[in-house]
Each structure stands twice: as C-alpha cells, then as structure tokens.
Design an enzyme around this catalytic site. Structure first.
Site, PDB file in Angstrom:
ATOM      1  N   CYS A   1      40.532  36.015  49.115  1.00 30.15           N
ATOM      2  CA  CYS A   1      40.189  35.534  50.454  1.00 30.15           C
ATOM      3  C   CYS A   1      41.273  35.943  51.441  1.00 30.15           C
ATOM      4  O   CYS A   1      42.454  35.921  51.133  1.00 30.15           O
ATOM      5  CB  CYS A   1      40.051  34.024  50.446  1.00 30.15           C
ATOM      6  SG  CYS A   1      38.755  33.412  49.355  1.00 30.15           S
TER       7      CYS A   1
ATOM      8  N   HIS B   1      42.221  34.123  44.008  1.00 30.49           N
ATOM      9  CA  HIS B   1      42.179  33.437  45.293  1.00 30.49           C
ATOM     10  C   HIS B   1      43.317  33.955  46.168  1.00 30.49           C
ATOM     11  O   HIS B   1      44.345  34.418  45.680  1.00 30.49           O
ATOM     12  CB  HIS B   1      42.371  31.929  45.106  1.00 30.49           C
ATOM     13  CG  HIS B   1      41.307  31.285  44.296  1.00 30.49           C
ATOM     14  ND1 HIS B   1      40.145  30.799  44.843  1.00 30.49           N
ATOM     15  CD2 HIS B   1      41.227  31.037  42.962  1.00 30.49           C
ATOM     16  CE1 HIS B   1      39.395  30.262  43.886  1.00 30.49           C
ATOM     17  NE2 HIS B   1      40.030  30.401  42.735  1.00 30.49           N
TER      18      HIS B   1
END
Length: 486
Positions: A195, A167
């Site tokens: 992300c 992440h």
C-alpha cells in the site's frame, strides 16, 4: 563488503543507500551463472543474475505474501537462475500452519501448482529483519544474524532483481519483525507490492543511477489482494485467506506466458505505452481493473526510466522451451473481485468465524470462541488506532483544522516528510502511549508526517498522546510485545 557499484551493476529493482557507490572495489563475485551467454538469440555479455525475494509479513491471514514470493522463486528458477543466486526471505509459517487445508503446500492461484516446493529457506522466522535484509544487499556477511549466510556478491556486469511483497504505508514498508523499513533508510528501487508503495520513492530517488523501480500503487492509495474466498475465481474449499496480491499475480501470470512465447521488454511487462506500443494484455490494466481503478491501483515506475527498454531476461532469465510452464486458455483472467490490502486480514477472521458456523461447530467450542475473540480483537485494535490518531490531531490543531492537517497531501514529486528522524520519533511517541500501530496503522504514517511538517515537537505529541490514550487495548495487535515499529 561485496562490490556493489551502482553505476555499473544494473538493478531491477533496488537502489541501496547512496553510500554504496563507494563500496569495496577489489572483489568481484563470480558464480556458475556468470558467463557470456546467448540470450534470446542475441550474444550478450551477462554476469551473474541475482535475486532477492522478501515477504514482509507473517501469520496465516497474510498467506498471500509468502505465496507471492514462492511463485516468484519458481519463475526465476525456470528462467535459469540458480539457487546460489536467489536469496529468499520469508517467515515460513504458512505451509505447515494448522489452518492450511493442504499441509506442506502453498498455492498462489485457485488452480495453481505447489509453489512452496524447493524454495530455499535462507532467512526465516525472526531472521527476516531489516538488519539482515540490508546485510544481504550490501554483501556484508559479518553483519548477518542467523540465516543461511547467502548475500549478494555482485560484479560490474551483474543484474540484480529485488521483489518485495507485504503491507506498507506512506514512507514505510512492513516486516514480520520490528522495526519496520523506512524510506530514508531504503532509498530504494523495488518490484514492490505494498500500500502507498509509491511513497517510498516519491521525491527521493534519483533518475540517473541505472536503477528502475515499479510499484503496485501510487503514493496515496492501497494495493489489493485477490483470489480471495467467496470471489471468482475462488480458492479451493476450506481456504479462509486470499492467495495472492493483484499486482503480484498479474505480473507473474503474465511472465509465465512471456516465458513461453518471446523475450519481454520491461515496458511491455509493465505497460507504459512507450513508442506507441499497446500490448493486448497488460499488468497495468489488470492491476487497475481495466483502467477503472475500482478496487484496483495505479502501477507506477520510478528512477531511470531508460532501463525499461531492457530485456527482462537479463534479470529473470528466459525459458524459450516453456519447460515447467503450463499454457492456459485465458492466462490473464479479469480479476475484478479484490480486497483492500489492509482489509484482507479482517476478511480472514470474519470468514474463519463463518466457516466454523457453516460446519456447525458447537457454540461454546474452543475453536469457535477463539475465532470470535480474534475477530473482536482485530476490530477493537483498528478502531483504537483510528480514534487515537484522529483525537491527537484534534488536540494539536483543533477539531476544525485537525482533520485537514492530518489528511493533507503534498505536491507530486515531493518526499513525504521533511525530517525522517522526526517521523520515527513521532511513531515511537504514539506507540509509547497508544500502543502498536501494527500493519493496519501504517496507513496513518502520512498523518504523523504531516504533524512533523507542521513543526510540532515530539514532546508535544507525547503529551497529547498520553491524554488521547489513557488505556491500550490488551490484545496482541495493540501491545508492544514485539517492540517499536520505528
């Protein structure tokens, strides 16, 4: 400290902080992999190929990140890299997890082999942390805390490949331990799956340092998970988690084909149409879901783009015989069914409840009650973080201006924040009064950066955070039992 001269060593895909240019010059690491090698039919002077592979998460719901790293290890080994030159960071809580339906096995695609076999356990558990990551990259053994002690010991003819998967959020990358990894500490080049991964480099990375970076997403979008339950192609029965990340499995499955057929050039692999070249199957198109960007993201490149004409074999090795690689009829299937990276953990807990219902677990059974509790806690935490950030913006700027400030995006090529110390202080102030941001909350890092850029003092955000968050949800996602993320 090992010799790590940025102007001499070639990095795919990591730039360390600029003070590394002055790292010690009196020692050159030599390994069994260092030699004058014939690569792809060409005589080339090649030093040691190094690789650092890091999964920045833990937990069975994040299965895909360790699966990505294990798969990358297998590809590098088939390309000729030796274990002594491959350094692996992963929490190692997946293969033997009680939720894993195939104990001791990790797969990265529905029909995949066991990619966990033989993977070095260099840095596992709490040894997967920012301190050890930097120590490995710097070749600084004295700074290590635990682990195998392996570090990059690079020389002037070496090639270094760094692959990170996890992440991320604007200006930050996740780790399974706290604190997280911030862009000002890692002015970095990554083969990056996260992300808003482009925000790590946006406006920060020079273009004349012999380092090349490619990322799964631009500075403003999420990356995506794939091979998820209920999708096609679907994992085997009883899996409740996604097996891989869209960008990661795209480059690795394409890489397997290239290992069989021909030496790849970096821009062939990452699909920037340089010189009119248009490969028939490209990582960029696959990650973008055939340029629709519908449940897909923009593959980006940064820093020294001249390096994308180099051969990937210089970093990943080459296996012209194809040993250990099984050809498939359709090596790059269309992956139109994906899950937003941040929602993948929610999908896991939702499916876990559904799986128990499908198999008729009794209504009051401990397993079913625990699964329902976990799902409710995830939802509670996500709602709390979103509402808290939104309320803080309204308290600081008013209900009309607040959303515009929090959601504003700077000009392309500009760094996320003017003062990184301010951003970290904002994160700590928020977490002190509102609880952990967690990996999900990293998506709000741009909002906190915008508050800094608006000139708000840390004391002011601490005051409004205390007002916005009279209570912190008492669950493992919101509590600060692991510490602050900054």
């Amino acid at each position: 400290m090992a010799r790590f001269t940025v102007g001499l060593c070639r990095l795919l895909l990591l730039l360390l902080p600029l003070f590394l240019v002055d790292s010690r010059l009196d020692h050159i690491g030599v390994s069994s992999d260092q030699a004058t090698n014939t690569i792809n039919g060409d005589d080339e002077i090649v030093g040691t190929r190094w690789a650092v592979l890091i999964a920045g998460s833990n937990g069975y719901y994040n299965y895909r990140h360790q699966a990505d790293v294990c798969h990358a290890y297998q590809i590098l080994r088939r390309g000729g890299l030796k274990d002594e030159n491959i350094i692996v960071f992963m929490y190692d809580d997946i293969a033997h997890n009680e939720e894993n339906p195939i104990p001791g096995v990790i797969i990265n695609d529905p029909q995949g082999e066991n990619v966990y076999a033989g993977v070095p356990k260099d840095y596992v558990g709490d040894d997967v942390n920012v301190n050890n990551f930097f120590a490995v990259l710097l070749g600084n053994r004295t700074a290590l805390t635990g682990g195998s002690g392996k570090v990059i010991d690079s020389g002037p003819d070496d090639y270094i490949f760094v692959y990170y998967t996890d992440h991320g959020g604007p200006g930050v990358l996740g780790m399974p331990t706290y604190p997280y990894l911030y862009a000002d500490d890692l002015i970095a080049v990554f083969y990056l799956e996260a992300c808003e991964s482009g925000s790590i480099f946006e406006g920060l990375l020079p273009n004349n340092i012999s380092i090349y970076a490619t990322t799964a997403a631009n500075a403003m979008e999420s990356s995506y998970a794939t091979y998820c339950p209920g999708m096609f192609p679907s994992p085997p029965p009883q899996f409740t988690t996604c097996l891989g990340d869209l960008y990661s499995v795209s480059w690795m499955e394409d890489r397997c084909v290239l290992l069989l057929n021909r030496p790849a050039i970096i821009y062939e692999e990452f699909t920037y149409m340089i010189g009119g070249l248009k490969p028939s199957a490209t990582v960029k198109n696959r990650t973008a879901v055939h340029n629709t960007y519908y449940f897909g993201s923009h593959v980006m490149q940064y820093a020294d783009l001249h390096l994308n004409t180099q051969k990937l074999s210089l970093y990943m090795g080459f296996n012209p015989s194809g040993d250990g690689v099984t050809p498939v009829a359709n090596p790059l299937p269309s992956l139109t069914q994906t899950v937003n990276q941040r929602d993948a953990e929610l999908v896991h807990f939702w499916l876990k409840v559904g799986f128990l219902r499908l198999h008729k677990a009794s209504e009051g059974s401990p397993q079913k009650l625990d699964a329902q509790k976990q799902l409710l806690q995830v939802l509670e935490h996500r709602s709390h973080v979103d509402k808290s950030v939104r309320l803080i913006g309204n308290l600081l700027f008013g209900s009309e201006l607040g959303p515009r400030v929090l959601e504003s995006v700077g000009a392309a090529g500009q760094p996320l924040v003017d003062d990184w110390s301010c951003l970290k202080s904002m994160v700590r102030a928020f977490e002190t009064y509102c609880g952990s941001l967690s990996r999900y909350g990293m998506k709000h890092m741009r909002s906190l950066a915008n508050i800094c850029n608006a000139g708000v003092r840390v004391e002011a955000i601490a005051k409004v955070a205390a007002e916005a968050c009279p209570n912190i949800p008492s669950n493992s996602w919101s509590l600060l039992h692991k510490g602050f993320s900054a």
